[in-house]
Design a protein around this motif. Structure first.
Motif, mmCIF file in Angstrom:
data_model
loop_
_atom_site.group_PDB
_atom_site.id
_atom_site.type_symbol
_atom_site.label_atom_id
_atom_site.label_comp_id
_atom_site.label_asym_id
_atom_site.label_seq_id
_atom_site.Cartn_x
_atom_site.Cartn_y
_atom_site.Cartn_z
ATOM 1 N N THR A 1 22.548 41.239 15.443
ATOM 2 C CA THR A 1 21.855 40.995 14.188
ATOM 3 C C THR A 1 20.418 40.542 14.425
ATOM 4 O O THR A 1 19.782 39.994 13.549
ATOM 5 C CB THR A 1 22.587 39.932 13.358
ATOM 6 N N ASP A 2 19.957 40.754 15.631
ATOM 7 C CA ASP A 2 18.590 40.442 16.000
ATOM 8 C C ASP A 2 18.240 38.971 15.797
ATOM 9 O O ASP A 2 17.183 38.652 15.270
ATOM 10 C CB ASP A 2 17.596 41.338 15.241
ATOM 11 N N CYS B 1 25.036 34.727 23.115
ATOM 12 C CA CYS B 1 25.174 35.676 22.006
ATOM 13 C C CYS B 1 26.508 35.497 21.293
ATOM 14 O O CYS B 1 27.550 35.565 21.912
ATOM 15 C CB CYS B 1 25.071 37.101 22.548
HETATM 16 S S1 SF4 Z 1 19.758 39.119 19.429
HETATM 17 FE FE1 SF4 Z 1 21.636 40.253 19.228
HETATM 18 S S2 SF4 Z 1 22.372 40.481 21.297
HETATM 19 FE FE2 SF4 Z 1 20.845 38.872 21.329
HETATM 20 S S3 SF4 Z 1 21.986 36.997 21.082
HETATM 21 FE FE3 SF4 Z 1 21.388 37.640 19.038
HETATM 22 S S4 SF4 Z 1 23.091 38.882 18.290
HETATM 23 FE FE4 SF4 Z 1 23.330 38.663 20.484
#
Ligand code: SF4
Ligand SMILES: Cc1cc2nc3c(=O)[nH]c(=O)nc-3n(C[C@H](O)[C@H](O)[C@H](O)COP(=O)(O)OP(=O)(O)OC[C@H]3O[C@@H](n4cnc5c(N)ncnc54)[C@H](O)[C@@H]3O)c2cc1C
Ligand SMILES: Cc1cc2nc3c(=O)[nH]c(=O)nc-3n(C[C@H](O)[C@H](O)[C@H](O)COP(=O)(O)OP(=O)(O)OC[C@H]3O[C@@H](n4cnc5c(N)ncnc54)[C@H](O)[C@@H]3O)c2cc1C
Ligand code: SF4
Ligand code: SF4
Ligand code: SF4
Ligand code: SF4
Ligand code: SF4
Lengths: 649, 274, 144, 344, 344
Positions: free
Chosen positions: D287-288, D229
């Motif tokens: 940021t999904d 991440c």
């Molecule tokens: S979805 Fe969100 S928490 Fe998962 S790696 Fe991407 S930025 Fe990080």
């Protein structure tokens, strides 16, 4: 740092604690703690012998920290911290575990009360393990103040401070001090002439040995903190030497440039070289750089030629100085809500629709019409005048949500002044309700209604437009439920008071917060109404909220008193329980900076830095930081972690 | 070795001394067996010490194998476990397992000159060797000790070193000049060059910060010491002490088993992973 | 916990120093009785309560966690409780999301003048926790 | 439709002219068709770049690596920026990083790629579709993905094998960019945003717990979710249970007083605390990009936790992560109208 | 002992193993994992996500617990693993070969009582790979084979509707005799089919490490190769490759504390991982293996050089897990081949 030697002193508080808490058991349990080197119970710890034994036990057992399990820290924290100090250990290594108010008094079940008392005591013991000895933070103080804004608020504050023997720098953006009050005609509720009250004060400011006046100047930058600010002030060039100017007016006679006069709110015009008001302080002409044909004798130079005093200097340059002050009063005043935002009231484009200040100038003896009420479009005396209150105020949907507080009063004043000038004229007032709290205020309004025969219509105006040389005002009278239509000769809008442009700018420069309406935010709405959130910066006048002159003067006096109290100390002493950054863990994300309500943190070289003079130790930063990189001393995350553990053991 | 190598025996702290104070504090501890006997160790070996609840740390045994009643450890406060040690008082009980690692081949060195070169807390691992050699003074020829700290307050075993002066040549140094210092001033490798000990029939044993060791060895080579004559110890992070936890290896060798004592002749050919 | 004793929920209560802690003092001064299940930890401000504390309290075996502070607008530090409100809302939602019973986490505003309210908050909380039984979802296994 | 040639051309050009210190993009890896991160420093390497439905990595992570590397070497970035290929979600991550001052706008050259009508594949969904058959190439084609296998070309409607995050993505276009390829199809919706979350939330609390309990039990605490991440860039994570000298400034005291919020043991309680803390720490920052979810070897649906926070942030606080560089951060700000009914 | 067991009778066999806790692969959340079995078992799994190393080397092992009352000596209570014997079904041949490698580690130089206590309590029932279960299998090139019996106690081979069951060890014989009457003796045809199936399995194409025998020397020569950094550039330093590896054994030892007065806690071993950046970091911050390159080198060299130098065999058994599961495409086959090839 080696292991603490903590003493735990368990108070019986007569039977107040002992009746429902097994104090002996609490003491026994505490002695099982790793760091506890001594425990004692006593019937009244806070009694003279109790306190003595605390002091003696600290000495005898070489304790370096103590926990007193007794009543609320609000009662005896100071007592026992003083004892600690008396015994030669730091007072911040003493903590209170409250087992009376929070335990014995509220739990009758002895077993459960004891269990809880043990948990409370244990968690405080764990906390004290990591308490650091600390001294109050001391900051030396610069004994000089700055007042920003030279309206009545600024003038009053400056005079009060200066009279206490403290040097004051008064910074005013305009060419003269006086602010809005200088534009007013007569003032409610006494209807005395505004300038007559104000001018002597302005002169006093100018003459006062402790006041340094900087007009035509603006604050550009502020560094430092309470007790020691460094303020950069930028003084624009007026091209006229105030010491030489004789205010003979010869220059304006020759100046070929004509521009609208902002001091008369556009009701008249002025030249490129001008004096805002006859009573301006400093008493000097000013050359408007933007309007002047070029500050150049070849292109024009007429004024310089006629100035016998030789006061005009085209080469005068702006100067920036850095002033060191210990405290700042912000008194940057208000503006009126822009009529252009209110299409329903003509959007500022309908002739003969004025705002309150314009009306003030219109009726002012020193104004454009020398005190005769003549409407702008045709210079005829208006016979039907409509006053509209709450123009922009109390309208959360479209305009300002708040009440501007003074409009009821000055509208009543306007109506009366109008009737004084035009006794056969008819005055109408549209209002929502009348708010006339204040000494003599309600009587003032009543008199306007009754003696002066003003027609008060309860309701809003839905529309106004120009029709056949008049202004047609359409509204409703909610009391009768009838629609009202008035063909007025003139309309006066009591526009909402808004923070002045200068107020918004200064809030940014000083980094002091503004409330949701844009006015400067006070530190606490009830308890600290003249302080900004930033230590050492105080608020006065209409910059903080809409208010009238008496209130402004009162607040200015209060701010001055705060400044005097602050600057009468040689050093400032503050609680040392403030935030501390673990630099190695800080990534400089700036979240703490954003969260801190006191703007006590900034980023420097990619790391958070706490301003010790501003931090209040609230801990918002520490709960926000994702990296546990910032902690409040003696309430660290580590301490809370261990306290949680103790509560659940 | 016991059946369960991970189960520590208990030892009581019998003595604590503040060796160095400040940010890089060092304390010396004597640990006695709580009941019964002690394991024997050789010069250069280590033990895994634990403060229950805080964890384990590998620490060199700083006392000579000739000392039977207790074992000495000098621990620098650097982190979690070492700080826990610094919080202990006499009488507290700690866990101990070991001994781990190889040792200095002291028997091969009898009849030779010994040159000890230490820096910072690097005196602890070679201290048993120095004290053993002094106890068996007759077995060895000249014994020289070079030892330096950053300041005079960082010099550990100061009193003991002074006591050695009769039978051993002791050269103390500090990095920067201080008032009242009459020893050498400068870094340890330079201090060695200043005295240029002879490589003739000599063994040099060095221990200290990696950067110091690097320059000491360079200088010893310059003085004519052969790689086989130079010994050092290395410290890699260790958890088990018995070649299983997988972190202290230098190439194929687990330092906890094959080390920590290496001659430069051996170490030179190992991958640089320490 | 032995079988005979009735289940007593363990609560960690983070109280802000200026309002809720003072409020609990007032409950004391007024001798208002309430259950002894909540152990208070006084913090400067609810704004100082990190969501990590909540997680940690549950992890260490709390059956319920209370965060209590000054009413909105009354924060001694002006904005601390606004910040807390948002953070606590998020952690509450997250706990709820993974299936932790809603009633295990509670936030309240108790001013220094609301001694009776403080007692009520605790009484209600204990009452709501009792039927839920011990919290074992986030709780670290006990060492035998 | 994005023309790969353009991307390669851009990379080549930037490297040749020294306009970028490096270009971070995707290339074909050694294990079948899957793309892997590529770090180009020479113009001639530009032809290695690919752009296909397996380009799921959020490469902004490597901007973080780069910055850590520089910090470790005591250098500042200086000179030319690093150019990076970024999808919509990746670009949002870059924005959050800049919002948190991790690097400056001028340090990065964002070569945006629009996901246009589709997105990237979910390997797990794809595996069930391919049923053991190995594919050697993947390509975008309108609403379909086309895979080359030993048994010939296989065309699958993209939505059947796309990652959930892409199916639900509301802004598949890198708003922040220096250069962008592909059409802006923001507003296209394949599934309602938060569809997977909504499905999960529709269950009762008891069911939710049962599901999560199983998921938390599976976690082996490999920390891949954290490592992959870009937002988890802390030098030392608060849930690390070991003391970690972060910089030379870290004192012995700091190391000694490291808080052990959770134990290292991969036990359910600790795993929960870890993953929940992580979700809290990512609230308003995630940021999904879905990388954590993808990387997890044991299929813990981590994305749901982050999604839950995102949904609350959006619905209750009107907050959108990665919307603008100067914007507020979720947990360091508040609004007067934040929900407060839950407070007693 | 060689027998034939009809597929439909496998469950009866399992039921007959009353003295054992039987584990077999089961599918949960799309993941194959060993799970305790009560009902019917499935042996149609690919390979399990996690290797069976947990049976002897669980992720968490309590060494002992301690209790200390202030002023008294701590009391230690050793916690030795105990419980029923385990029979683990469906172990793939590569994972079987992991077992003797772990045996070596935990018994070389010093014996690990915890490992050994568990190890002697578990029997592995292997399943030959008629067809490689993963695209990244490469057992053949590391000295293994899809029909290897190394480390197994029983080997099953799928002959369509029957299994060819072969006891490899005494423990394996015990398993079979526990349900002796279920088994039939193999016919000549069975034997022949077994040979055919095995031959086909071995002939099945696989990925390969090119010169496994040269690897140790070549890797040794490549210690300082710049390739390591290059190949490891994408590595995120997670624990996937090692935690899922059947032969990775690194661990950490920590004290977990519950109460402080009296002190009460336990010393616990947990898996650790050479790819975590802090694995070898000293308290001073000095790290002998700084950077992903050095750490990848450690992992790869441990598998293909150090272990070989110490025990005369490669530690990697070619299961391919670390390749398949790495989120960023680090591929041990590619790495070894590349470095070895580069060493000239
Ligand atoms: S979805 Fe969100 S928490 Fe998962 S790696 Fe991407 S930025 Fe990080
Ligand atoms: C139409 C009308 C009629 C009124 N009638 C009455 C009345 O009859 N009785 C009564 O009691 N009150 C009356 N008031 C209210 C009265 O005007 C205010 O209470 C008073 O003027 C507030 O004073 P002040 O000093 O706070 O602000 P201001 O008078 O606005 O003064 C602010 C000063 O600060 C200066 N300034 C602004 N920004 C900066 C900057 N950044 N740097 C330096 N200087 C800056 C401005 O130039 C100005 O000189 C009336 C108001 C209106 C609108
Ligand atoms: C062979 C050998 C001999 C040593 N001799 C001494 C000595 O005589 N005196 C002395 O003060 N120090 C010595 N050390 C170093 C000592 O082991 C470390 O300083 C100590 O482990 C730090 O632990 P900590 O918990 O205080 O630090 P932390 O930073 O809190 O440790 C973090 C974790 O890493 C482990 N760790 C960190 N560094 C090391 C390390 N170098 N070795 C093993 N584990 C580590 C710790 O056990 C802990 O679990 C020696 C190390 C080795 C390998
Ligand atoms: S929130 Fe934490 S990491 Fe971010 S700047 Fe503040 S102290 Fe540093
Ligand atoms: S403790 Fe409060 S006032 Fe101090 S820096 Fe932190 S947030 Fe600001
Ligand atoms: S959730 Fe998945 S990726 Fe994260 S630590 Fe657990 S197993 Fe690893
Ligand atoms: S090689 Fe892959 S699986 Fe292993 S640590 Fe690196 S990124 Fe994780
Ligand atoms: S190194 Fe990779 S391929 Fe080899 S045994 Fe381990 S997981 Fe399997």
């Amino acid at each position: 740092m080696s292991k603490k030697r903590t003493g735990v002193f368990v108070c019986h508080c007569g039977t107040n604690i002992a009746a429902t808490v097994d104090v002996a058991k609490v003491a026994r349990e505490m002695s099982g703690e790793d760091t506890v080197a001594f425990t004692q119970e006593y019937v009244y710890m806070c009694s003279e012998p109790g306190q003595e034994s605390v002091v003696q036990s600290i000495k005898d057992n070489k304790l370096d920290s103590i926990v007193v399990t007794c009543c609320s820290p609000n009662l005896h924290e100071k007592t026992f911290r003083d004892n600690a100090q008396r015994a030669g250990i730091n007072n911040f290594t003493c903590e209170i575990a409250n087992i009376r108010e929070q335990c014995s008094w509220v739990h009758a079940d002895k077993a459960k009360g004891t269990e809880k008392a043990i948990k409370i005591s244990r968690s405080v013991v764990r906390r004290v393990n990591r308490n650091l000895p600390m001294d109050a933070v001391k900051v030396a103080v610069t004994r000089r103040a700055m007042v920003i804004g030279g309206g009545i608020a600024g003038i009053q504050a400056a005079l009060d401070i200066a009279n206490a023997g403290i040097e004051v720098i008064l910074v005013e953006k305009q060419a003269t001090i006086g602010g809005r009050m200088l534009q007013l005609s007569e003032t409610f509720p006494t209807l005395d002439c505004s300038q007559c009250v104000l001018s002597p004060k302005m002169v006093e400011v100018n003459r006062h040995p402790n006041i340094r006046l900087m007009t035509y100047s603006e604050v550009k930058e502020v560094a430092g903190s309470v007790g020691n600010f460094r303020v950069k002030v930028h003084k624009r060039s007026s091209f006229v030497d105030p010491d030489k100017c004789k205010i003979c007016d010869h220059c304006t006679e020759v100046c070929p440039v004509v521009v609208p006069n902002e001091y008369e709110l556009g009701l008249t015009s002025r030249r490129a070289i001008y004096i805002p008001y006859a009573q301006a302080i400093p008493a000097s002409f000013t050359l408007d750089e933007d309007a002047c044909l070029g500050l150049n004798p070849i292109r024009c130079g007429k004024c310089k030629d006629v100035c016998e005093a030789g006061a005009i200097d085209y080469d005068m340059r702006p100067v920036t100085t850095t002033e060191e002050v210990g405290a700042i009063v912000v008194a940057t005043g208000f503006d009126l809500y822009g009529p252009e935002n209110m299409p329903e009231l003509g959007g500022g484009r309908v002739e003969d629709v004025l705002d309150g200040l314009q009306f003030e100038r219109l009726i002012s003896a020193s104004g454009a019409t020398k005190g005769h009420i003549l409407r702008p479009s045709d210079h005829k005396e208006p016979k039907d005048v409509v006053f509209i209150q709450c123009a922009g105020s109390r309208d959360p949907a479209k305009h300002c949500a708040y009440c501007s507080k003074i409009c009821c009063m000055y509208t009543a004043k306007h109506a009366r002044l109008y009737k004084k000038h035009v006794p056969d004229g008819r005055a109408y007032v549209f209002y929502i309700d009348i708010r006339s709290g204040g000494k003599g205020y309600e009587e003032f309004v009543q008199r306007t209604m009754e003696d002066d025969d003003t027609l008060y219509l309860r309701g809003r105006v839905s529309k106004l437009y120009r029709k056949g040389g008049k202004v047609r005002v359409m509204g409703t009278d909610t009391l009768t439920g009838q629609n009202v239509e008035i063909d007025a000769d003139m309309v006066v809008l009591a526009l909402a008071m808004t923070p002045s442009k200068g107020t918004m700018e200064i809030a940014k420069t000083l980094k002091i917060g503004r409330d949701k309406d844009g006015f400067l935010a006070e530190a606490h709405p009830k308890l600290r109404p003249v302080e900004s959130v930033t230590g050492g910066i105080y608020l006065a006048g209409a910059a903080q909220a809409p208010k009238d002159i008496p209130e402004t003067v009162a607040q200015a006096g209060a701010a001055a008193a705060k400044v005097i109290a602050l600057l009468s100390q040689a050093t400032l002493s503050r609680s040392p329980l403030i935030a501390k950054v673990r630099r190695s863990h800080c990534t400089g994300c700036g979240m703490c900076v954003e969260a801190c309500p006191f703007i006590a943190i900034r980023l420097e070289g990619g790391k958070a830095v706490v301003n010790e003079a501003l931090c209040e130790g609230c801990g918002s930063c520490s709960a926000t930081c994702l990296r546990a990189a910032i902690d409040v001393k003696n309430v660290t995350q580590m301490q809370i972690h261990e306290m949680i553990e103790a509560c659940l053991a | 070795m016991p059946d369960n190598i991970y189960l520590p025996s208990l030892g009581r702290i019998a003595y604590i001394k503040d060796e160095v104070v400040g940010e890089r504090a060092i304390k010396t501890f004597h640990v006695e067996p709580l009941d019964g006997g002690w394991f024997d160790h050789d010069c250069g070996q280590c033990a895994m010490l634990s403060v229950f609840g805080r964890g384990e740390a590998m620490i060199s045994i700083a006392s000579s194998p000739l000392v039977k009643g207790y074992k000495q450890f000098s621990i620098m406060r650097v982190g979690r476990v070492s700080s826990a040690f610094h919080d202990l008082s006499v009488g507290d009980v700690v866990g101990i397992r070991g001994p781990y690692g190889n040792s200095f081949p002291i028997d091969d060195w009898r009849g030779k000159n010994l040159v000890f070169i230490g820096g910072g807390c690097g005196l602890a691992p070679i201290w048993p060797l120095i004290t053993t050699a002094v106890a068996q003074r007759g077995d060895f020829k000249d014994i020289t000790v070079f030892y330096g700290g950053r300041t005079s307050r960082d010099i550990m075993y100061r009193a003991e070193l002074e006591k050695l002066r009769g039978s051993v040549d002791v050269h103390l140094s500090i990095d920067k000049m201080e008032e009242g210092w009459d020893g050498y001033c400068g870094f340890v490798p330079a201090s060695v060059m200043n005295r240029d000990p002879s490589p003739q029939n000599a063994i040099a044993i060095t221990c200290g910060p990696p950067i110091m060791i690097k320059f000491v060895i360079q200088n010893l080579n310059k003085l004519g010491f052969k790689d086989e004559q130079i010994y050092t110890t290395i410290e890699n992070k260790m958890k088990c002490g018995i070649g299983k936890c997988g972190r202290c290896n230098v190439g194929k060798d687990y330092v906890c088993v094959k080390g920590p004592v290496y001659s430069w002749a051996e170490l030179k050919y190992l991958p640089e992973e320490y | 916990m032995s079988d005979q004793q009735p289940y007593e929920p363990k609560i960690v209560a983070f109280l802000c120093k200026w309002c809720s802690s003072a409020g609990s003092d007032l409950a004391g001064v007024s001798r208002i009785q309430y259950p002894a299940n909540a152990t208070p930890i006084t913090v400067p401000c609810t704004g100082a309560v990190s969501p990590m504390y909540i997680m940690s309290a549950f992890n260490k075996g709390a059956d319920g966690v209370l965060v209590s502070g000054c009413h909105i607008g009354d924060c001694h530090y002006l904005e601390g409780n606004y910040l807390a409100r948002r953070k606590m809302y998020l952690i509450m939602k997250l706990l709820e999301f993974i299936g932790v019973e809603q009633n295990r986490f509670r936030m309240s505003w108790v001013s220094a003048a609301e001694g009776a309210k403080f007692a009520q908050v605790i009484t209600d909380f204990v009452g709501d926790l009792r039927p839920l039984g011990p919290q074992d979802k986030l709780k670290r296994a006990e060492i035998k | 439709m994005i023309n790969l040639k353009d991307i390669r051309e851009t990379a080549r050009d930037m490297l040749a002219k020294g306009e970028a210190r490096a270009v971070i993009g995707y290339r074909r890896g050694s294990r079948g068709m899957l793309a892997e991160p590529a770090f180009l420093t020479k113009p001639e390497e530009a032809d290695e770049l690919v752009w296909d439905p397996t380009c799921f990595h959020n490469l902004s992570l490597y901007l973080v690596h780069d910055r850590k590397h520089l910090a470790h070497a005591g250098k500042n970035s200086g000179g030319a920026p690093v150019a990076i290929i970024a999808k919509g979600c990746d670009a949002r991550s870059i924005v959050v990083l800049m919002q948190e001052h991790y690097f400056k706008r001028e340090d990065v050259y964002i070569i945006g790629v629009s996901c246009e009508g589709t997105g990237v594949v979910d390997e797990r969904k794809l595996a069930t579709h391919l049923n053991g058959v190995q594919a050697s190439n993947a390509a975008f084609d309108g609403d379909d993905f086309v895979f080359t296998t030993a048994e010939g070309e296989k065309r699958i409607p993209a939505r059947e094998v796309m990652a959930d995050r892409c199916l639900e993505c509301r802004s598949p276009y890198p708003k922040e960019h220096n250069l962008v390829f592909g059409e802006d199809k923001t507003g296209r919706q394949l599934e309602a945003p938060f569809a997977a979350l909504d499905r999960f939330e529709a269950q009762g609390a008891g069911e939710r717990w049962e599901n999560w309990a199983r998921h938390f039990d599976r976690c082996i605490r490999c920390f891949a979710c954290r490592s992959v991440c870009p937002m988890c860039y802390c030098d030392e994570c608060v849930v690390d249970s070991i003391t970690f000298p972060v910089t030379t400034e870290t004192t012995a005291d700091e190391k000694a007083s490291r808080i052990r919020w959770i134990e290292r043991s991969a036990a359910r309680s600790e795993n929960i605390t870890y993953l929940m803390t992580r979700a809290m720490h990512l609230a308003g920052r995630c940021t999904d990009c879905g990388e954590c979810d993808r990387a997890c070897p044991v299929n813990v649906p981590i994305r749901l936790l982050n999604n839950k926070m995102e949904k609350e942030a959006r619905e209750q606080f009107g907050f959108e992560p990665g919307a603008s560089i100067g914007g507020p951060s979720l947990v360091a700000s508040f609004l007067d109208k934040d929900p407060g009914e839950f407070i007693r | 002992m060689e027998k034939i067991l009809e597929k439909k009778r496998v469950d009866d066999w399992v039921a007959a193993l009353t003295g054992y806790e039987v584990h077999a692969p089961a599918l949960e959340e799309g993941i194959w994992g060993y799970q305790p079995i009560n009902g019917p078992i499935r042996l149609d799994h690919t390979n399990t996500k996690q290797p069976p190393k947990e049976f002897a080397f669980p992720q968490r092992e309590v060494f002992f617990s301690f209790e200390q009352i202030k002023g008294e000596a701590p009391r230690l209570k050793q916690v030795m693993p105990s419980g029923p014997r385990h029979a683990v079904f469906g172990v793939r041949p590569c994972d079987g070969r992991g077992v003797p490698r772990m045996d070596k580690v935990f018994n070389d130089h010093a014996q690990d009582a915890y490992y050994n206590a568990r190890r002697k309590n578990v029997a592995y029932v292997g399943l030959a790979c008629n067809k490689p279960p993963s695209a990244n299998c490469f057992c053949l090139s590391v000295g293994g084979s899809p029909v290897s019996t190394d480390g197994l106690d029983v080997q099953l081979t799928d002959l369509g509707d029957r299994y060819f069951v072969k006891a490899i060890t005494e423990a394996g014989k015990d398993l079979m005799t526990a349900a002796g009457k279920l088994f039939a003796d193999p016919s000549a045809a069975d034997q022949k089919q077994l040979k055919q199936v095995h031959a086909a399995a071995v002939a099945h194409p696989q990925r390969a490490v090119n010169n496994p025998d040269q690897a140790p020397a070549k890797l040794k020569a490549s210690f300082k190769s710049p390739l390591w950094d290059e190949l490891a550039q994408a590595c995120i330093g997670c624990g996937i490759c090692t935690f899922l590896c059947p032969t990775c054994h690194c661990f950490d030892i920590n004290d977990e504390v519950q109460g402080k007065a009296p002190l009460n806690g336990q010393r616990v071993r947990t898996w650790d991982n050479c790819q975590f950046p802090d694995f070898t970091m000293h308290s001073s911050g000095h790290n002998p293996r700084e950077g992903t390159g050095a750490r990848l080198r450690q992992r790869v060299c441990h598998k293909f050089q150090y272990f070989y130098e110490n025990f005369g065999m490669h530690q990697c058994i070619g299961c391919g897990r670390c390749i398949t599961e790495c989120p960023v495409g680090i591929d041990i086959i590619h790495v070894v081949n590349k470095v070895v090839e580069n060493a000239g």
